[in-house]
Enzyme design. Structure first.
Site, PDB file in Angstrom:
ATOM      1  N   ARG A 113       0.845  -1.203   0.000  1.00  0.00           N
ATOM      2  CA  ARG A 113       0.000   0.000   0.000  1.00  0.00           C
ATOM      3  C   ARG A 113       0.878   1.250   0.000  1.00  0.00           C
ATOM      4  N   SER A 114       1.991   1.212   0.721  1.00  0.00           N
ATOM      5  CA  SER A 114       2.926   2.341   0.688  1.00  0.00           C
ATOM      6  C   SER A 114       3.385   2.622  -0.737  1.00  0.00           C
ATOM      7  N   SER A 261       0.098  19.600   1.168  1.00  0.00           N
ATOM      8  CA  SER A 261      -1.153  19.224   0.481  1.00  0.00           C
ATOM      9  C   SER A 261      -1.045  17.811  -0.099  1.00  0.00           C
ATOM     10  N   GLU A 387       3.935   9.881   7.546  1.00  0.00           N
ATOM     11  CA  GLU A 387       2.825  10.780   7.155  1.00  0.00           C
ATOM     12  C   GLU A 387       2.296  11.559   8.356  1.00  0.00           C
ATOM     13  N   PHE A 407       2.784  23.156  18.867  1.00  0.00           N
ATOM     14  CA  PHE A 407       3.928  22.465  18.270  1.00  0.00           C
ATOM     15  C   PHE A 407       5.255  22.884  18.886  1.00  0.00           C
TER      16      PHE A 407
HETATM   17  P1  TGC Z   1       1.969  25.512   8.965  1.00  0.00           P
HETATM   18  O1  TGC Z   1       2.305  26.952   9.222  1.00  0.00           O
HETATM   19  O2  TGC Z   1       0.962  24.853   9.824  1.00  0.00           O
HETATM   20  O3  TGC Z   1       1.537  25.315   7.454  1.00  0.00           O
HETATM   21  C1  TGC Z   1       2.272  25.889   6.391  1.00  0.00           C
HETATM   22  C2  TGC Z   1       1.293  26.127   5.258  1.00  0.00           C
HETATM   23  O4  TGC Z   1       0.757  24.865   4.810  1.00  0.00           O
HETATM   24  C3  TGC Z   1      -0.687  24.848   5.019  1.00  0.00           C
HETATM   25  N1  TGC Z   1      -0.976  23.479   5.480  1.00  0.00           N
HETATM   26  C4  TGC Z   1      -1.539  22.537   4.722  1.00  0.00           C
HETATM   27  N2  TGC Z   1      -2.019  22.577   3.469  1.00  0.00           N
HETATM   28  C5  TGC Z   1      -2.541  21.432   2.962  1.00  0.00           C
HETATM   29  N3  TGC Z   1      -2.576  20.271   3.648  1.00  0.00           N
HETATM   30  C6  TGC Z   1      -2.106  20.199   4.912  1.00  0.00           C
HETATM   31  N4  TGC Z   1      -2.132  19.041   5.573  1.00  0.00           N
HETATM   32  C7  TGC Z   1      -1.557  21.371   5.508  1.00  0.00           C
HETATM   33  N5  TGC Z   1      -0.988  21.654   6.701  1.00  0.00           N
HETATM   34  C8  TGC Z   1      -0.646  22.938   6.669  1.00  0.00           C
HETATM   35  C9  TGC Z   1      -0.954  25.917   6.042  1.00  0.00           C
HETATM   36  O5  TGC Z   1      -2.264  26.404   5.901  1.00  0.00           O
HETATM   37  C10 TGC Z   1       0.072  26.956   5.669  1.00  0.00           C
HETATM   38  O6  TGC Z   1      -0.370  27.605   4.497  1.00  0.00           O
HETATM   39  P2  TGC Z   1       0.033  29.135   4.203  1.00  0.00           P
HETATM   40  O7  TGC Z   1      -0.591  29.455   2.884  1.00  0.00           O
HETATM   41  O8  TGC Z   1      -0.536  29.937   5.348  1.00  0.00           O
HETATM   42  O9  TGC Z   1       1.531  29.205   4.170  1.00  0.00           O
HETATM   43  O10 TGC Z   1       3.364  24.699   8.963  1.00  0.00           O
HETATM   44  P3  TGC Z   1       4.295  24.257  10.144  1.00  0.00           P
HETATM   45  O11 TGC Z   1       5.696  24.432   9.683  1.00  0.00           O
HETATM   46  O12 TGC Z   1       3.868  24.928  11.432  1.00  0.00           O
HETATM   47  O13 TGC Z   1       4.045  22.661  10.214  1.00  0.00           O
HETATM   48  C11 TGC Z   1       2.884  22.120  10.647  1.00  0.00           C
HETATM   49  C12 TGC Z   1       3.001  20.586  10.801  1.00  0.00           C
HETATM   50  C13 TGC Z   1       3.888  20.215  11.976  1.00  0.00           C
HETATM   51  C14 TGC Z   1       1.597  20.084  11.068  1.00  0.00           C
HETATM   52  C15 TGC Z   1       3.545  19.939   9.532  1.00  0.00           C
HETATM   53  O14 TGC Z   1       4.822  20.301   9.291  1.00  0.00           O
HETATM   54  C16 TGC Z   1       3.429  18.437   9.518  1.00  0.00           C
HETATM   55  O15 TGC Z   1       2.418  17.911   9.061  1.00  0.00           O
HETATM   56  N6  TGC Z   1       4.475  17.655   9.993  1.00  0.00           N
HETATM   57  C17 TGC Z   1       4.518  16.220   9.838  1.00  0.00           C
HETATM   58  C18 TGC Z   1       5.489  15.871   8.731  1.00  0.00           C
HETATM   59  C19 TGC Z   1       5.036  14.688   7.916  1.00  0.00           C
HETATM   60  O16 TGC Z   1       3.917  14.252   7.978  1.00  0.00           O
HETATM   61  N7  TGC Z   1       5.946  14.184   7.086  1.00  0.00           N
HETATM   62  C20 TGC Z   1       5.605  13.116   6.198  1.00  0.00           C
HETATM   63  C21 TGC Z   1       6.728  12.879   5.202  1.00  0.00           C
HETATM   64  S1  TGC Z   1       6.230  11.934   3.773  1.00  0.00           S
HETATM   65  C22 TGC Z   1       5.958  10.393   4.382  1.00  0.00           C
HETATM   66  O17 TGC Z   1       6.007  10.112   5.527  1.00  0.00           O
HETATM   67  C23 TGC Z   1       5.627   9.395   3.370  1.00  0.00           C
HETATM   68  S2  TGC Z   1       5.380   7.790   3.974  1.00  0.00           S
HETATM   69  C24 TGC Z   1       4.575   7.217   2.628  1.00  0.00           C
HETATM   70  C25 TGC Z   1       4.387   5.790   2.518  1.00  0.00           C
HETATM   71  O18 TGC Z   1       5.388   5.027   2.429  1.00  0.00           O
HETATM   72  O19 TGC Z   1       3.186   5.391   2.455  1.00  0.00           O
HETATM   73  P1  FAD Z   2      10.771  12.976  14.911  1.00  0.00           P
HETATM   74  O1  FAD Z   2      10.154  14.144  14.224  1.00  0.00           O
HETATM   75  O2  FAD Z   2      12.181  13.107  15.363  1.00  0.00           O
HETATM   76  O3  FAD Z   2       9.861  12.587  16.167  1.00  0.00           O
HETATM   77  C1  FAD Z   2      10.321  11.756  17.229  1.00  0.00           C
HETATM   78  C2  FAD Z   2       9.224  11.720  18.309  1.00  0.00           C
HETATM   79  O4  FAD Z   2       9.001  13.041  18.798  1.00  0.00           O
HETATM   80  C3  FAD Z   2       7.878  11.245  17.749  1.00  0.00           C
HETATM   81  O5  FAD Z   2       7.213  10.491  18.730  1.00  0.00           O
HETATM   82  C4  FAD Z   2       7.118  12.551  17.524  1.00  0.00           C
HETATM   83  O6  FAD Z   2       5.708  12.376  17.576  1.00  0.00           O
HETATM   84  C5  FAD Z   2       7.624  13.383  18.699  1.00  0.00           C
HETATM   85  N1  FAD Z   2       7.496  14.819  18.438  1.00  0.00           N
HETATM   86  C6  FAD Z   2       8.114  15.569  17.488  1.00  0.00           C
HETATM   87  N2  FAD Z   2       7.721  16.842  17.569  1.00  0.00           N
HETATM   88  C7  FAD Z   2       6.827  16.912  18.575  1.00  0.00           C
HETATM   89  C8  FAD Z   2       6.032  17.946  19.150  1.00  0.00           C
HETATM   90  N3  FAD Z   2       6.068  19.198  18.689  1.00  0.00           N
HETATM   91  N4  FAD Z   2       5.211  17.638  20.196  1.00  0.00           N
HETATM   92  C9  FAD Z   2       5.131  16.371  20.661  1.00  0.00           C
HETATM   93  N5  FAD Z   2       5.858  15.337  20.159  1.00  0.00           N
HETATM   94  C10 FAD Z   2       6.678  15.619  19.132  1.00  0.00           C
HETATM   95  N6  FAD Z   2       9.387  10.633   4.532  1.00  0.00           N
HETATM   96  C11 FAD Z   2       9.397  11.112   3.255  1.00  0.00           C
HETATM   97  O7  FAD Z   2       9.655  12.297   3.034  1.00  0.00           O
HETATM   98  N7  FAD Z   2       9.119  10.298   2.202  1.00  0.00           N
HETATM   99  C12 FAD Z   2       8.817   8.981   2.365  1.00  0.00           C
HETATM  100  O8  FAD Z   2       8.542   8.284   1.365  1.00  0.00           O
HETATM  101  C13 FAD Z   2       8.841   8.437   3.680  1.00  0.00           C
HETATM  102  N8  FAD Z   2       8.660   7.109   3.871  1.00  0.00           N
HETATM  103  C14 FAD Z   2       8.854   6.576   5.127  1.00  0.00           C
HETATM  104  C15 FAD Z   2       8.856   5.193   5.282  1.00  0.00           C
HETATM  105  C16 FAD Z   2       9.106   4.647   6.544  1.00  0.00           C
HETATM  106  C17 FAD Z   2       9.163   3.165   6.714  1.00  0.00           C
HETATM  107  C18 FAD Z   2       9.296   5.490   7.650  1.00  0.00           C
HETATM  108  C19 FAD Z   2       9.548   4.912   9.033  1.00  0.00           C
HETATM  109  C20 FAD Z   2       9.303   6.854   7.503  1.00  0.00           C
HETATM  110  C21 FAD Z   2       9.088   7.412   6.230  1.00  0.00           C
HETATM  111  N9  FAD Z   2       9.162   8.803   6.030  1.00  0.00           N
HETATM  112  C22 FAD Z   2       9.126   9.315   4.755  1.00  0.00           C
HETATM  113  C23 FAD Z   2       9.519   9.684   7.143  1.00  0.00           C
HETATM  114  C24 FAD Z   2       8.367   9.945   8.132  1.00  0.00           C
HETATM  115  O9  FAD Z   2       7.455  10.838   7.603  1.00  0.00           O
HETATM  116  C25 FAD Z   2       8.990  10.468   9.429  1.00  0.00           C
HETATM  117  O10 FAD Z   2       9.633   9.376  10.051  1.00  0.00           O
HETATM  118  C26 FAD Z   2       7.942  11.078  10.352  1.00  0.00           C
HETATM  119  O11 FAD Z   2       7.411  12.261   9.786  1.00  0.00           O
HETATM  120  C27 FAD Z   2       8.522  11.393  11.748  1.00  0.00           C
HETATM  121  O12 FAD Z   2       9.732  12.057  11.664  1.00  0.00           O
HETATM  122  P2  FAD Z   2      11.004  11.514  12.488  1.00  0.00           P
HETATM  123  O13 FAD Z   2      11.124  10.069  12.211  1.00  0.00           O
HETATM  124  O14 FAD Z   2      12.162  12.380  12.155  1.00  0.00           O
HETATM  125  O15 FAD Z   2      10.622  11.664  14.001  1.00  0.00           O
END
Ligand code: TGC
Ligand code: FAD
Length: 409
Positions: A113-114, A261, A387, A407
């Site tokens: 699914r990933s 997004s 995610e 945050f």
């Molecule tokens: P913040 O100031 O809240 O937002 C910046 C701008 O972005 C807008 N926005 C969004 N727009 C669309 N969708 C969303 N989910 C949005 N969240 C925020 C927001 O309105 C703002 O817009 P603008 O026009 O005012 O500039 O940004 P922040 O820096 O304070 O961060 C907020 C936070 C912590 C929630 C965000 O950074 C976050 O979601 N962190 C988690 C990171 C994460 O999920 N990483 C995933 C990496 S990819 C991955 O894991 C793939 S795994 C895939 C797989 O294998 O299936």
């Molecule tokens: P950290 O951000 O270092 O967090 C560590 C701990 O601290 C967590 O428990 C977190 O919840 C907590 N924490 C952090 N900030 C706060 C806060 N403000 N308040 C309270 N708790 C907090 N990324 C991509 O870009 N592309 C991909 O394709 C992708 N695939 C992935 C596949 C796998 C198998 C994995 C494991 C990860 C993947 N990721 C990908 C990365 C993934 O999105 C990150 O691992 C995730 O966003 C968390 O970041 P981190 O691992 O650096 O943890």
């Protein structure tokens, strides 16, 4: 010292899991909410997973190999870009169909699914949403047919939950852009052809770039020591003076809003997908509870085992309702990212809880690969983290409710 006795291929257990006898829990007759077309597509993907994924996926997970042979059929099943318009090679389906597809694939394995999520939501979606017409025509049909494999590079070694801290830079040099930086945890990258990379430009703005992974200066070492998503490829992506034509920039993507997004699309698919993993675990537990006898009767006749099964079905049913309603909001164009966070957070925790409880119902057999439960449980440890972690989604919804940002600071 005694010579160790060889381990038999299959342990002598009194019950086995029969995936062909899978019964999807639908306690509230939620099928009534689906159209005939939606049910037919779900059934087709379910049969594909039973026929082609389940017989091989455990061996791939144990060996830590990606089932590349399945990719052409995954494409033929329409699992790459189901919601991308048909004019670009996608399926043109609604959000409910995309969700049901992810549910069925994740019943097989979260790693597969990933693969589909990344291709559909993190590679095809940004190209469709933010790309030029030329980029769309070049990449989308090829990705839909799996002639090209894509990955998404946002996370860095020092910036996971807070991608705004990214250090990767994209500097303009005449008609070219030079990228330097280190991305980590990129699904598909080691076997990929193109990467959607997020970096800061000369002005400090976050921008998206399409980088072909065979360009000089790109390396994609695979991360090997994972206990989770072992059938999926996860990699570092390192950019050392990588030159791309300026036309490889996604012209419409500016600011962190653009990659976030894309995450909204992928998180939506995960909220559905994990229901499939939970269903598989529940089904294995139910079969075992009916067949395994202790104290002279099936363990399913014991109240404590029944409580576990009831709890699983209650939580799966609630998750199904959340996902379906979210799909309706998505298709109506009113879905908010915070609503996606609530569903991703709830449903991932639900699936992990179901997997852990199912493991208990299976007793010692639950740690064996002949049941899907331990593999799902280990996979879900990643799914609840990537995610956006459980905590980050808590804070996103918390901010939405209170208006206060928890945050930082
Ligand atoms: P913040 O100031 O809240 O937002 C910046 C701008 O972005 C807008 N926005 C969004 N727009 C669309 N969708 C969303 N989910 C949005 N969240 C925020 C927001 O309105 C703002 O817009 P603008 O026009 O005012 O500039 O940004 P922040 O820096 O304070 O961060 C907020 C936070 C912590 C929630 C965000 O950074 C976050 O979601 N962190 C988690 C990171 C994460 O999920 N990483 C995933 C990496 S990819 C991955 O894991 C793939 S795994 C895939 C797989 O294998 O299936
Ligand atoms: P950290 O951000 O270092 O967090 C560590 C701990 O601290 C967590 O428990 C977190 O919840 C907590 N924490 C952090 N900030 C706060 C806060 N403000 N308040 C309270 N708790 C907090 N990324 C991509 O870009 N592309 C991909 O394709 C992708 N695939 C992935 C596949 C796998 C198998 C994995 C494991 C990860 C993947 N990721 C990908 C990365 C993934 O999105 C990150 O691992 C995730 O966003 C968390 O970041 P981190 O691992 O650096 O943890």
């Amino acid at each position: 010292m005694r010579t160790p006795t060889p381990v038999p291929d299959a342990s002598p257990v009194s019950t086995t899991y029969d995936p062909a006898a899978f019964e999807a829990p639908d306690y509230y007759a939620l099928d009534d909410l689906l159209t005939e077309e939606e049910k037919a597509i779900r059934q087709r993907v379910r049969e594909f997973v039973t026929r082609e994924v389940l017989p091989v996926i455990e061996a791939h997970a144990q060996a830590m190999t990606f089932p590349r042979d399945l990719v052409p059929e995954i494409a033929r099943q329409g699992l790459l870009g189901p919601s991308i318009p048909t004019a670009y090679g996608g399926g043109g389906h609604n959000g409910i169909v995309y969700g049901l597809m992810m549910q069925e694939v994740e019943r097989g394995d979260s790693g597969l699914r990933s693969f589909c999520s990344v291709m559909s939501s993190l590679v095809m979606y940004p190209i469709w949403r933010y790309g030029s017409e030329e980029q769309k025509r070049k990449w989308l049909p090829a990705l839909a047919r799996a002639e090209a494999i894509g990955c998404f590079a946002l996370t860095e070694p020092h910036h996971g939950s807070n991608p705004a801290g990214m250090e990767t830079r994209a500097v303009r040099d005449g008609g070219e852009i030079v990228i330097n930086g280190h991305k980590r945890w990129s699904t598909n990258a080691s076997e990929g052809d193109v990467c959607v990379v997020w970096a800061r430009d000369d002005e400090g703005d976050v921008r998206g770039y399409l980088v072909e992974l065979d360009r000089p200066g790109v390396s994609t070492p695979r991360i090997m020591d994972k206990w989770s998503l072992r059938a999926a490829i996860t990699s570092e992506v390192i950019f050392d003076e990588v030159r791309i034509p300026a036309t490889n920039q996604l012209p419409e993507a500016k600011g962190l809003r653009a990659p976030l997004s894309c995450l909204t699309q992928a998180r939506y698919g995960i909220a559905w997908g994990v229901i499939g993993a939970a269903m598989a675990c529940y089904d294995a537990a139910l079969q075992h509870a009916r067949n395994r006898e202790q104290f002279g009767r099936p363990i399913g006749g014991f109240q404590l085992i029944q409580e576990r099964l009831v709890e699983m079905v209650s939580e799966i049913t609630k998750a199904q309702l959340l996902a379906w309603r979210l799909g309706k909001l998505k298709d109506a164009g009113t879905m908010r990212p915070q609503q996606v966070s609530l569903a991703k957070r709830n449903n991932c925790q639900m699936a992990l809880d179901v997997a852990r409880s199912a493991r208990q119902v299976l007793g010692g057999n639950g740690v064996l690969g002949m049941y899907p439960v331990m593999r799902h449980m280990m996979n879900l440890e990643s799914v609840i983290t990537y995610e956006g972690t459980h905590e980050i989604h808590t804070l996103i919804v918390g901010q939405d409710l209170t208006g206060l940002n928890a945050f930082a600071g």
